[in-house]
Design an enzyme around this catalytic site. Structure first.
Site, PDB file in Angstrom:
ATOM      1  N   ARG A  52       0.920  -1.151   0.046  1.00 14.63           N
ATOM      2  CA  ARG A  52       0.054   0.066  -0.027  1.00 14.63           C
ATOM      3  C   ARG A  52       1.000   1.283   0.021  1.00 14.63           C
ATOM      4  O   ARG A  52       2.251   1.097   0.220  1.00 14.63           O
ATOM      5  CB  ARG A  52      -1.071   0.256   1.304  1.00 14.63           C
ATOM      6  N   ASP A 245      -1.808  10.796  -2.249  1.00  7.94           N
ATOM      7  CA  ASP A 245      -2.159   9.788  -3.346  1.00  7.94           C
ATOM      8  C   ASP A 245      -2.460  10.284  -4.739  1.00  7.94           C
ATOM      9  O   ASP A 245      -2.445   9.617  -5.709  1.00  7.94           O
ATOM     10  CB  ASP A 245      -3.534   9.078  -2.687  1.00  7.94           C
TER      11      ASP A 245
END
Ligand code: MRU
Length: 355
Positions: A52, A245
């Site tokens: 992740r 992100d």
């Protein structure tokens, strides 16, 4: 397969003929390495967050594309490319917010399209590109860390930084973005302590950021997310640095849920709030953050703590994994090319983007 992790930490590594992923769902308790040999298993590893963090899932997806290219039986290049696109779609359907995932898949597809010759040549180029994406990312993070030194206020000599989630070595190919800045500050003897928000619901701060800091002897204090405002009010925080992100062209930045609250608190206490991210996290196609897709994850992340069920039956849940911090709250974006005001991101960086 279980193994002791080496330092420095590389969460995604190519090993002869397969990928090794540090299983981030097991840290800090267990140091486990998962071997990935098929693109479908890579998609599952991304979806279940074995790997992740925006840059790390980009690197993982790049290797997933190469693994997928080995599964294709078509020997005719046009058909091969069609099937590679489908593999890209499967990998891209895993997590919607981090744009690095789509950036890496597009870069791999472009290489496949531009390589002439037999399928074996395309496969060879795909492996080289995935390896390049991984090693470039480590260099990029180190450059972000170096540029991050320029934003440290002159006083006090030893600073207290606060971060949210994990934007460290584990979230990249190695070294980290926000934690890269922390690492550089530590090496330059400018760091007193890191406050790591625990980062509900998946606790990346408490589990991963804290683990990385402890590995390197960086003083770290874990606080619950709700304590950040209090710590700022008490004068305990000099600067906030987080990862991202996806950053829109106007500088709005999506990062782990709770980041927006941290930015608001920082503004209320006149504490500079910085975002550290590589160019591959900037989505120049999105004019602003309102169009960033926000992943919603399973409610069990909220109500389950190990075997414990936290909430009574009948409760409803909402579990967005990310939020968007408006550019107006961001003092600067620290990239591998330097530090930019959010409003300058498009004019100063778009021409450098890998398209
Ligand atoms: O859901 P995650 O753990 O993948 O979210 C990670 C983050 O939000 C990070 O802060 C971001 O990806 C930046 S990583 C350098």
């Amino acid at each position: 397969m279980s193994a002791k992790l080496s330092s420095p930490v590389y969460p995604v590594t190519w090993c002869n003929d397969h990928v090794q992923l540090i299983d981030q769902t097991k840290l800090p308790g267990e140091h486990t390495v998962v071997e990935i040999r098929r693109s479908g298993d890579m998609a599952t590893a991304i979806q279940t967050m074995i790997v992740r963090g925006a840059p790390a899932i980009g690197v993982a997806a790049a290797f997933g594309m190469y693994l997928g290219s080995r599964e294709i039986t078509a020997s005719e290049p046009a058909l091969f490319l069609e099937q590679l696109k489908e593999i890209g779609q499967t990998l891209g359907a895993t997590r919607p917010t981090a744009v690095n995932l789509f950036w890496a898949i597009s870069r791999m597809l472009k290489v496949a399209q531009e390589t002439s010759g037999p399928v074996s040549e395309i496969q060879a180029q795909l492996l080289q590109t995935a390896l390049a994406i991984a090693s470039e990312d480590v260099q990029t993070c180190k450059a972000i860390g170096e540029h991050g030194l320029s934003i440290l206020p002159a006083e006090p000599q030893k600073l207290c930084l606060l971060t949210h989630c994990n934007a460290g070595a584990l979230a990249t190919a190695g070294y980290g973005t926000a934690l890269g800045v922390v690492r550089s500050a530590w090496t330059a003897d400018r760091l007193a302590r890191v406050y790591a928000d625990e980062t509900r619901p998946r606790l990346q701060g408490a589990k991963l950021t804290a683990w990385e800091c402890v590995q390197e002897g960086i003083p770290v204090t874990v606080i619950s997310d709700g304590m950040a405002a209090h710590c700022m009010q008490q004068g305990m925080v000099d600067l906030v640095v987080v990862g991202a992100d996806r950053i829109a062209a106007n500088g709005d930045a999506a990062n782990k849920i709770g980041t927006y609250s941290v930015a608001l608190c920082a503004q209320a206490h006149q504490i500079p709030f910085y975002v550290a991210a590589p160019l591959s996290t900037i989505d120049f196609d999105l004019p602003d953050g309102s169009q960033i897709p926000i992943e919603e994850r399973h409610p069990s992340e909220l109500y389950q703590l190990g075997d414990l069920n936290l909430c009574p039956p009948g409760v409803e849940f909402y579990n967005p994994a990310f939020d968007v911090t408006p550019a107006a709250l961001i003092a600067g974006i620290i990239t591998e090319h330097g530090v930019f005001k959010p409003e300058d991101v498009q004019s100063k960086l778009q021409h450098l983007a890998h398209r």
